[in-house]
Structures are given as C-alpha cells and as structure tokens.
Design an enzyme around this catalytic site. Structure first.
Site, PDB file in Angstrom:
ATOM      1  N   ASP A  64       0.842  -1.200   0.000  1.00 47.92           N
ATOM      2  CA  ASP A  64       0.000   0.000   0.000  1.00 47.92           C
ATOM      3  C   ASP A  64       0.878   1.252   0.000  1.00 47.92           C
ATOM      4  O   ASP A  64       2.040   1.206   0.423  1.00 47.92           O
ATOM      5  CB  ASP A  64      -0.891   0.037   1.250  1.00 47.92           C
ATOM      6  CG  ASP A  64      -1.869  -1.127   1.289  1.00 47.92           C
ATOM      7  OD1 ASP A  64      -2.158  -1.698   0.225  1.00 47.92           O
ATOM      8  OD2 ASP A  64      -2.332  -1.441   2.398  1.00 47.92           O
ATOM      9  N   LYS A  65       0.280   2.349  -0.397  1.00 49.23           N
ATOM     10  CA  LYS A  65       1.031   3.614  -0.443  1.00 49.23           C
ATOM     11  C   LYS A  65       1.645   3.940   0.930  1.00 49.23           C
ATOM     12  O   LYS A  65       2.763   4.438   1.020  1.00 49.23           O
ATOM     13  CB  LYS A  65       0.075   4.733  -0.885  1.00 49.23           C
ATOM     14  CG  LYS A  65       0.731   6.060  -1.144  1.00 49.23           C
ATOM     15  CD  LYS A  65      -0.255   7.044  -1.735  1.00 49.23           C
ATOM     16  CE  LYS A  65       0.333   8.432  -1.772  1.00 49.23           C
ATOM     17  NZ  LYS A  65      -0.639   9.438  -2.231  1.00 49.23           N
TER      18      LYS A  65
END
Ligand code: URA
Length: 246
Positions: free
Chosen positions: A107-108
């Site tokens: 994920d970011k």
C-alpha cells in the site's frame, strides 16, 4: 533467452545510453563486434558468442535485474501513475533501463521489502497463490492484540468481503495498557490490504505497516526507506529455489 538481439538494445541494457546515443557511438566507429566496427546500431548480435566492445572496453550483457527496495511511505507500487510518485521514480537510470517492475504491491502507506525485477517468470512464481510464499510484516496496531487474536488468525478470519484467510502466524512483541500493540504477522497470501483487513476483522486498526520478508528474502536493515540494492547471488538462488519446489 533469444539467441540474437539488436545491438542497440543490448548496449542500452548494458548502460551505454539511449538508442539515439548508441547510434552516434556506432557512427563514430566506437562500437566493435568481433573486432570489426559495427556498421549499423540495429544489427543482430548474439550476446553469448559475439565479442562486443565500446571504446575498446568489453561489454557485459545480462538480461535480468533483481532489486531489493526498502519502500518508503508515500510512493505507490506501480511502474507509472499520473498523480503519485512510483517506486520506479526512486531508481537510477542505470537500472531503470532494464524495465523492472514491482513483484506484488505494498500500500502507499506501507514501508519495507519490495522486490523489483524484469524476470516475469520469477515474479509470477512468487505471486502464485499455489506457491504459498510466506510474507512477514511488522505492524503497530491501535488496540490490545491478544493471544485469542493469534488463534483466530491461525484458524482464519473472515474479511469484509467474507473471504476467509489462510492460517497466519501472529507474534505479539509488545502491548501497552494505554491501548496499542506491536506485532509481527506472517501470511501466505496477498489479498488487497490483507493485514489491515485481518486486524479490522478482530476489531483493531493497523497504524503502521512494514514488510520484513518475502519467502527467504529478508529486508536488509542497512537500506534506509527509499534505498535499494541488487540481490546477492545467494539471495537470488534461495528465491529461485523457494519458488521452484511444488
Ligand atoms: N497488507 C496490507 O494491508 N497492506 C500492505 O501493503 C501489505 C499487506
């Protein structure tokens, strides 16, 4: 590997510039194939058997690159994006020309181990659900994680889309009565936001997430977030071995 390839492709992979820059080198007579000046940058050569030199120096060709990145927060695990910085933006040109891509996604806001390669076969094997490659994460969690949560993860928990996860192993590193915990979790699959959703399933919230390992590959703690290095030969052999069995 294909027997022959274009000279300019080989040279650009070996870090000798773009196709147009290589064309100029060839025009200047600086590129030799088997001790004769190359006539054309598009000529077919055999990287195994032809001796290629630029400015008198032998060119070493290799097809694949394998990079271990300590992904920082704030960049996305993709090769291109119109809005955000990607993990490819963190790489130097000398490795970008191999066209590496991230093996799977973080994920970011997740940090840690991300493998980048242009070896599609290895990437496919590592991501194949049939290979059950374990991935270990360190997480900080809002809420007090308990042994019961560990038992639930061992049995499998139902995520918000009713998918029941495969057995996962929880290690509770620290809990604090003020309401937070530090843990490690090892999962065998890679569903979207899986670790966050597993904690959600037991009523808790992940506030920090970092991947520590993927199969036999351990994040090199000398790499600061945003830094990367090539895999050692031993690491690569271990990875290939881990995905070859079964
Ligand atoms: N699980 C998540 O929730 N996020 C990640 O980035 C990786 C695993």
């Amino acid at each position: 590997m294909k027997q022959t390839m274009r000279l300019d492709k080989l040279l650009s992979h070996a870090g000798h510039g773009t196709r147009s820059e290589i064309k100029i080198l060839v025009k200047k007579g600086l590129v030799r194939v088997n001790d004769r000046p190359a006539k054309d940058s598009g000529v077919q050569v055999n990287p195994q058997s032809d001796v290629i030199t630029v400015n008198g120096e032998a060119v070493r060709y290799r097809e694949f690159i394998y990079l271990m990145l300590n992904k920082p927060q704030g960049v996305i695990s993709a090769t291109e994006d119109t809005r955000d910085r990607t993990v490819i933006d963190l790489l130097d040109e000398e490795v970008v020309h191999f066209n590496p891509f991230p093996v799977g996604r973080l994920d970011k806001d997740t940090e840690g181990l991300l493998l980048l390669t242009n070896d599609g076969k290895l990437a496919h094997n590592l991501l194949s659900p049939r290979k059950h490659v374990p991935k270990t994460y360190y997480a900080e969690v809002e809420g007090i994680v308990t042994e019961e949560d560990g038992q639930a993860f061992e049995r499998g928990v139902a995520l918000d889309d009713d998918y029941v996860t495969m057995p996962a192993q929880l290690v509770i590193l620290k809990t604090d009565s003020s309401g937070w915990s530090k843990i490690e979790l090892t999962i065998m699959e890679g569903k979207f936001h899986q670790v966050k959703r597993m904690f959600q399933a037991v009523g808790k919230k992940v506030t920090f997430l970092k991947r520590l390992s993927m199969g036999p590959l351990l994040l090199d703690e000398h790499l600061l977030p945003g830094e990367y290095r090539e895999l050692s030969e031993e690491e690569l052999l271990q990875l290939q071995h881990a995905t070859a069995v079964q």
